[in-house]
Every structure is written in C-alpha cells, then in structure tokens.
Design an enzyme around this catalytic site. Structure first.
Site, short mmCIF file in Angstrom:
data_model
loop_
_atom_site.label_atom_id
_atom_site.label_comp_id
_atom_site.label_asym_id
_atom_site.label_seq_id
_atom_site.Cartn_x
_atom_site.Cartn_y
_atom_site.Cartn_z
CD GLU A 176 -2.94 -1.19 2.26
OE1 GLU A 176 -2.68 -0.57 3.30
OE2 GLU A 176 -4.00 -1.83 2.11
CD GLU A 229 -3.55 -6.33 2.98
OE1 GLU A 229 -4.42 -5.69 3.62
OE2 GLU A 229 -2.35 -6.04 2.99
C1 BGP Z 1 -4.37 -3.12 5.14
C2 BGP Z 1 -2.95 -3.40 5.59
C3 BGP Z 1 -2.81 -4.59 6.47
C4 BGP Z 1 -4.00 -4.90 7.32
C5 BGP Z 1 -5.35 -4.56 6.74
C6 BGP Z 1 -6.53 -4.61 7.69
O1 BGP Z 1 -4.53 -1.82 4.75
O2 BGP Z 1 -2.11 -3.63 4.48
O3 BGP Z 1 -1.59 -4.54 7.13
O4 BGP Z 1 -3.84 -4.83 8.63
O5 BGP Z 1 -5.33 -3.32 6.12
O6 BGP Z 1 -6.55 -3.47 8.50
P1 BGP Z 1 -6.69 -3.55 10.07
O7 BGP Z 1 -5.62 -4.44 10.54
O8 BGP Z 1 -6.53 -2.16 10.53
O9 BGP Z 1 -8.04 -4.10 10.33
#
Ligand code: BGP
Length: 489
Positions: free
Chosen positions: A191, A386
């Site tokens: 990201e 993701e």
């Molecule tokens: C994305 C990131 C991850 C991850 C995910 C979920 O943006 O790349 O590292 O954690 O989001 O977000 P969160 O963990 O805040 O729920």
C-alpha cells in the site's frame, strides 16, 4: 455447467511480518518502526488518526520499555517466528496454493545501514520457504510492509532521505540473491499510497521532526524515493530471478457519488484519481499529469535526480495487486450526512450497505467494480492480496462458529467469478487478509479477527497462542479443493 475458477488460480492467504511474526527480540532482529507502535486502549477504534500517529516522545517511551509486549502488540504478533511449521501445516491442510508474507527488513539488516546482513534472519526465511515448498505452496513476498528499521528513522528520517534508497536496494539485492530459487512472486511496498494516511509506519516519517517544513511535501518526497526504489527493486528482481513477477500494491479505495448530482459524481471521480495516482505511477512508470498538476497547485516541490524518470519508466511492474475491504460514498457538500469508518479513512455512509463492527461497509459488488476499473485502466494481470472481514470471534469448546466470515467471503468470491467470466478480468489469485488471526494494523487489537485460524491471545497478549480451526477453515478448504465450485452451492 459447473462453475469453477480458471485452472491454476492461486488461492491462499496473506499476512505481514509486522503484525504476525513476533520474535521482535529473537534471531538478531533490530527494532522496526512497528515495534514502537503502542496500543492506545483508551482511544475509540474508529478514530484512525489518533491510532496511526506516532511522535518522537512515543518512540523514546517505546525504547525505554524494551520488554513491554503488552502495550506493544506488534512485538509479539501471533508468534509465527516460533510456530511457522505448525501454521504452514495448517495452510497446507486448507490446500493453499499461495501464501503471502513479508520479510522484516530489520531481521535482515537490523539497523538498515549495516555493512553485512544478519545470517540468522536470512536463515529464518530460508526455513519458512523450505517449509512452504514441502507442501507446494508458492510464496508471495512483500519486501516492505510497515517494517523500516527504526535506526533509519532516527538517523536519516527514513524515506525522506535519498540514502534510504541505497539501503533498500542493498537489502533487495541480498534477499533476491538468497531466495532466487525459492520465490517467484514479489511485491515491493505494501500500500505505497498509505504513506499519506500513516506516514510513520509506511515511510518512517515522524511529523515533529519536520517542524517548519510542509509535511505534505515531505510525504511526497519520501514517496518519490519509494517509487524510485520500487523501480530499482523490480529491475534487480528481473535480473537476478529470471521469470520473476513483481507487483505494486495499492489500497483500493472505492468511492461512490452519494447522489447523481454532477457535483457529487465529479467529487467521486476526483477521489478515485487520488487513489489511482500511485498505481498509475508504478504501472505507467511516470507521474500522471493530474498528480503533477496537484504538486504545482499545492506548491509541492519534489527533488528528483536526473536518472529517476528513466529508472521509473524502464521498470514498471508486471502485475497490479491490491487490498479491498469496503467502499464509501463522497459528496461535494457533506453537511448533515452521517459518516462511518473505513480502512484508515472516515467517509460518508452508504444507506444501502451494512457495516462491520468497526464501521467498514461491506460491499462485494464494489470488488467487481474495482476489478473491472483496474483491469480496464491497466490491462495487466491483477492479484487480490488482501480482502476480509475483521470480526469479534468467540472460542467455545475449542470451536469458532464464524458464519459471518463465510458469508463475507462467499459474496466476494462470486463477485470475483463474475469479474473473470463476464467482464474478462485477468485475475491471478486471491490471498485473504488475514488467513490467521494477527494484530490489527490500524487499532493494534488482537480481537479484530480475520483468520480461518483462531489464535488464543487477547488484546493484552494474554493466552496460550494455540491455534484452532474455525468453521470458515473447513469452508475455505472446500472452496479451494473444488476451485470455487462450492461457493455456488
Ligand atoms: C491493510 C494493511 C494490512 C492490514 C489490513 C486490515 O490496509 O495492508 O496490514 O492490517 O489493512 O486493516 P486492520 O488491521 O486495521 O483491520
């Protein structure tokens, strides 16, 4: 006719060292920025800004408490460092074809600027890749996922400094050389756009160190260095590992106009371009005109070296990967409209969508729209690296009945199927976030659970860290085994 995904579709799951690996003080690892991020128990979980802001004082406090894993959850993660064999066996049991992980830069170069790499760190990932190979699971490796070595922050202001390109390039040469026979799929920066929303974890930028400077300019300067570093990393990968595939990684925000008023439609187009400008840069190898116009209008001056444009132009990415969790609405005039949280954003609520317990709006159709938009724009293979639902699970007698995860995935998989079979999108694969419970990036909670595998640890790190198969574990196993057929049952 049976509905299936294309042959060779890469089903799997995703993680990142900073949230999953733990072992922060083992194997010669140095401090990374994430090891110094404190869980703010007293701050509302939807207040992403407060959760994602780190000051020099906070870093000092973190370093003064080197043994504190209670308040610094990313130091412990889910203990993959000590349990990788067990976890990989579970991924294999689900039938994973691919597993996304990141290499913790500070495990390889503990201070970032070390002369020589840390052999113990290199050996750890050798062990992990060998274990994956045993089960024919393809690794998909992120070179940098919120893990810059802290020393680079304190000594050089990390990605703001041009020197960090050289440190990163050295790191990339070492890992490509070492793992050239084991890793084919690579992502450079997770990201890359997220530096705008959390400059510290993505870029190692601590705002109070830049007093008197335009911080937006600081961020874009650091991002420029990452773009150049990413292009050089792509080149190195291609040279050292023939046939390797290197992707960029974008946070796929999806903004709908709140109404059909042209002003709202224009607003959503503007916001979408503010999302695409980063992947445009990495796919087309140059800054898009509209981003350059923004720099000009906002008085942002990026210092470039003469060779930067060429390096970027000559080394675009091979595929486009992205995260997708939710969608939001935008309006030219937000007065009176209710808002909700999203992935490190706050945006207008969509009356047609339901939200997760953290306020993220669940929108499988938005995934299909995203796939089509990205494919039409770039004409490069896509990879969803993701996607998932953070939820509150309950472990009862060793079981977790997480039907909500299944419902979420099922609808998103159908959307993917339609994008492939109706819209003609070339989708390489899918790695859910996260395939096993780990520490949340935005809130640092353990109780925001995404996994098919439950990890017995709470927000304070109390628990056995034992693993349990959730209901979704068995469901996903069937999906993979049938190559998607069972989602239509
Ligand atoms: C994305 C990131 C991850 C991850 C995910 C979920 O943006 O790349 O590292 O954690 O989001 O977000 P969160 O963990 O805040 O729920």
């Amino acid at each position: 006719m049976n509905k299936k995904f294309p042959d060779g579709f890469l089903w799997g799951g995703a993680t990142a060292a900073n949230q999953y690996e733990g072992g922060y003080n083992q194997g010669g690892k140095g401090w990374s920025v994430s090891d110094c991020v404190k869980q703010k128990f007293d701050v509302d979980v939807t207040n992403y800004e407060a959760h994602n802001f780190t000051t020099s004082k906070e870093i000092e406090e973190a370093l003064a408490n080197p043994d504190d894993v209670r308040n610094y959850p990313k130091r412990r993660g889910s203990d993959f460092y000590n349990r990788y064999k067990e976890d990989i066996a579970l991924f294999a049991e689900m039938g994973f074809k691919v597993f996304r992980l990141s290499i913790a830069w500070s495990r390889i170069f503990p201070n970032g600027d070390d002369e020589k790499p840390n052999e113990e760190g290199l050996q750890f990932y050798d062990n992990v890749f060998d274990e994956l190979q045993k089960y024919n699971i393809e690794p998909l490796v992120t070179m940098s996922h919120y893990e810059p070595p802290l020393n680079l922050v304190l000594k050089y202001d990390c990605w703001y400094s041009r020197k960090t390109i050289d440190f990163f390039v050295k790191y990339v040469e070492v890992i490509c050389e070492r793992y050239k026979d084991k890793v084919k799929y690579w992502l450079t920066f997770n990201e890359v756009d997220s530096m705008i929303r959390h400059p510290y974890t993505t870029g190692g930028l601590v705002k109070d160190r830049f007093e008197g400077k335009n911080f937006e300019e600081v961020i874009f300067q650091a991002m420029h260095h990452q773009f150049v570093a990413s292009a050089i990393a792509t080149k190195i990968c291609h040279e050292i590992i023939p046939g390797s595939q290197v992707g960029c990684m974008l946070t796929k925000m999806t903004y709908y106009p709140y109404t059909c008023k042209p002003e709202d439609v224009l607003e959503s187009q503007q916001r979408m371009r503010a999302t695409y400008c980063y992947s445009d840069t990495q796919v087309f190898g140059e800054y898009p005109a509209y981003l350059l116009a923004r720099f000009k209008n906002d008085g942002i001056n990026i210092v470039k070296h003469p060779e930067d444009d060429n390096v970027m132009k000559e080394n675009p990415v091979d595929f486009v990967s992205f995260s997708y969790y939710m969608s939001s609405c935008v309006a030219a005039d937000e007065t009176g409209l209710s808002t909700t949280a999203g992935n490190t954003i706050t945006a207008i609520k969509n009356p047609y969508l339901e939200s997760s317990d953290w306020g993220w709006q669940i929108d499988p159709i938005g995934l299909r729209i995203s796939l089509v938009d990205l494919y039409d724009r770039y004409r490069k293979p896509l990879f969803i690296v993701e996607n998932g639902l953070g939820a509150k699970d309950e472990l009862v007698d060793g079981e977790v009945n997480d039907q909500y995860h299944i419902d979420y995935y099922k609808e998103h998989f159908k959307a993917m199927y339609d994008a492939i079979t109706i819209d003609g999108v070339d989708l390489l694969g899918y790695t859910s976030w996260a395939c096993i419970d780990l520490v949340s990036e935005s809130t640092k909670q353990m109780s925001k659970r995404y996994g098919f595998i439950y990890v017995d640890a709470n927000d304070w790190g109390e628990g056995t860290f034992d693993r349990y198969r959730k209901k979704s574990f068995y469901w996903y196993k069937d999906v993979i085994k049938s190559n998607g057929e069972t989602i239509f049952e």
